[in-house]
Enzyme design. Structure first.
Site, PDB file in Angstrom:
ATOM      1  CG  HIS A   1     -32.409   1.946 -48.300  1.00  0.00           C
ATOM      2  ND1 HIS A   1     -31.688   2.592 -49.272  1.00  0.00           N
ATOM      3  CD2 HIS A   1     -31.516   1.551 -47.375  1.00  0.00           C
ATOM      4  CE1 HIS A   1     -30.419   2.616 -48.934  1.00  0.00           C
ATOM      5  NE2 HIS A   1     -30.292   1.980 -47.786  1.00  0.00           N
TER       6      HIS A   1
ATOM      7  N   PRO B   1     -22.584   3.648 -43.513  1.00  0.00           N
ATOM      8  CG  PRO B   1     -20.562   3.758 -44.648  1.00  0.00           C
ATOM      9  CD  PRO B   1     -21.155   3.352 -43.334  1.00  0.00           C
ATOM     10  CB  CYS B   2     -27.055   2.316 -45.153  1.00  0.00           C
ATOM     11  SG  CYS B   2     -28.496   1.284 -45.257  1.00  0.00           S
ATOM     12  CD  GLN B   3     -23.840   3.348 -50.377  1.00  0.00           C
ATOM     13  OE1 GLN B   3     -23.189   2.422 -49.918  1.00  0.00           O
ATOM     14  NE2 GLN B   3     -23.614   4.588 -50.025  1.00  0.00           N
TER      15      GLN B   3
END
Length: 542
Positions: free
Chosen positions: A127, A77-79
């Site tokens: 990001h 997961p990589c917000q």
């Protein structure tokens, strides 16, 4: 001999399934923290050792028990973060460390290759991760590009004396920060500003808790700015309950307290996450800022993993599941790395469908149209017997691999939802509805996503399958929701793959998964490269 694999962040097991379907890989260990996903993974991959939190992984122990690990796969997961949405109470994603855990696994297991998949935005310079104290030496050693990225803490209109000093003092932050449940209760009311009727309903539903909490702040005689704004906010709530304040006046009176609490929460996150702050400042234009350096996630990954002779050659790109035979246009960013000592060239899998004749929703689920779904887990326990069927599409032939259909389960439709279902044609969504059918659901109907109340089009691939229960996806021709099994078909899970957990958890697992058909294409391409290069190396070495 199949390649030995460790799957990190395995979820329900879509990536593992695609790799195993090639017959060229043996999954030794999978890591998944969520119990319901563990249950699904174990049911469908019973011979794989399943561990929990990847942060506690002991890779030396894995190598002692299983020998060399050839390939690492997984989608951390990589917000990252976003300053664009100041309505969010949290600025720093706790998932940042999970990408670093993925990199740790590669550095400790030294696999021949790795595959990392994530949402397509991961490749974007937007990001980014905030610089932690522990990153300073790594960023310097690997010359990872970084830049100043101010974290906004407080707008100018809400700045007060000593605010700049306060955000730099953890003790003062903690003294002034409300308990999370207090903030949550008032924030529910604050967020209802655009729909007064909805706000009134929230006030009514939360009256008991708000009244109980309010006394703490109304009776506080502390002579500080934060205490005064807190008192004003909760007094406004009580005045409304007493009938002396109109609902449309509440927002302005509680806003300062809410915004200040968000400032304190973000300031505490900086300390909690050991974020390196170069400086704090207060400007007339922007209010209070924390000047923090940041780096692009992909730059971080490349900088570390490609460095040195023992590093990896990598290739990356956005793959669309529809190009590999999925009846779904789902984009994922994929990074494939191979040891430089094995190959200097890495290829992404070629598209299987090159003429644009994509598989459709009809291909995936039409054969289930006459199978009545169930509504609860008890009814699904034994599954639904399936009769043999002729003239199946090529997709259905692949996926209809069981004579018992499990997970063909849906939620019951409310009267309001049913009226909307009946009004929508294939390809239409919430925005296609008459205004009379849009009321009493969403705070701001104009900002409702196009995927909400979407009636699927039989003649097209679906869009990205997320949690279709929350999105209220509708069957192309039947006035009902898409079932878990139908969503799984769109993701190319075979019927023999059974999802565990509550209805909502099943929908969630399906939406989070990697389409196995795309995972299989990646796995075949990787195996081809590894096999060819390793055979060549063996021949050269005699």
């Amino acid at each position: 001999m199949p390649y030995s694999v460790v799957d990190l962040f395995a979820g329900a097991g879509g990536l593992s399934l695609g790799f195993m379907q090639t017959g060229k890989y043996d999954i030794k260990v999978a890591f998944e923290r969520e119990p319901y996903m563990q249950a699904t993974y174990h049911r469908n991959h019973p011979n794989v050792e399943l561990q929990g939190d990847v942060c506690s992984a002991d890779y030396d122990d894995i190598q002692r028990r299983y020998g060399t690990i050839d390939v690492i796969i997984g989608g951390p997961p990589c917000q990252g973060f976003s300053n664009a949405n100041r309505q969010k109470n949290h600025a720093i994603s706790q998932n940042n460390m999970l990408v670093k855990q993925y990199i740790r696994a590669i550095r400790e297991l030294h696999p021949k290759a790795f595959v990392m998949e994530n949402v397509s935005m991961l490749r974007s310079d937007v990001h980014r991760f905030y610089m932690e104290e522990a990153d300073l030496d790594i960023v310097d050693e690997y010359q990872i590009p970084n830049k100043n990225t101010p974290l906004h803490l407080l707008d100018t209109e809400f700045v007060f004396d000593d605010a700049l000093e306060l955000v730099q003092n953890l003790d003062l932050i903690q003294q002034n920060l409300w308990p999370e449940n207090h903030y949550r209760e008032l924030n529910i009311i604050y967020k209802g500003e655009k729909n007064v009727d909805k706000m009134k309903k929230s006030l009514e539903n939360h009256q008991h808790k708000l009244t109980e909490i309010a006394q703490t702040y109304i009776e506080d005689d502390t002579n500080s700015h934060i205490a005064q704004k807190s008192k004003e906010a909760f007094k406004a709530i009580m005045d409304y309950f007493d009938g002396t304040l109109e609902a449309d006046k509440i927002h302005a009176l509680i806003e300062p307290a809410i915004i200040i609490q968000r400032m304190l929460s973000k300031a505490k996150e900086i300390f909690d996450n050991h974020i390196h702050v170069d400086s704090y400042e207060c400007t007339e234009k922007d209010g209070i800022l924390a000047n923090i350096r940041s780096f692009a996630v992909f730059d971080y990954l490349k900088g570390i993993l490609t460095s040195g002779e023992d590093g990896y050659a990598i290739n990356s790109g956005v793959l669309c599941a529809a190009d590999f035979g999925a009846p779904q246009k789902r984009n994922r960013f994929v990074v494939i790395g191979i040891k430089k000592s094995i190959s200097n060239v890495v290829f992404l899998p070629p598209r299987k469908i090159k003429d644009g004749h994509y598989k459709t929703v009809h291909d995936a689920i039409f054969d289930l149209e006459d199978v009545t779904p169930v509504y609860n887990l008890a009814e699904d326990k034994e599954g639904i017997p399936l009769e043999p069927k002729d003239q199946l599409s090529s997709v259905a032939q692949q996926l209809r691999d069981s004579n018992i259909l499990k997970n063909h389960i849906i939620t019951k439709t409310t009267d309001v939802a049913m009226k909307r279902f009946k009004a929508l044609h294939q390809g239409e969504n919430f925005h296609s509805l008459n205004d009379s059918l849009k009321t009493n659901t969403y705070t701001d109907v104009k900002r409702t996503q196009n995927t909400i109340y979407l009636r699927l089009d039989y003649n097209e691939p679906s869009g990205t399958v997320l949690n279709v229960r929350k999105s209220m996806w509708i069957h192309p021709t039947l006035d009902r929701a898409i079932s878990v099994r139908e969503a799984a078909r769109l993701q190319t899970f075979p019927d023999s793959f059974v999802f565990c957990g509550s209805k909502d958890k099943q929908y969630q697992q399906v939406g989070n998964a990697v389409p196995p058909i795309m995972a299989k294409a990646i796995a075949k391409q990787l195996a081809s490269t590894l096999g060819r290069k390793l055979r060549k190396a063996e021949q050269e070495n005699g």
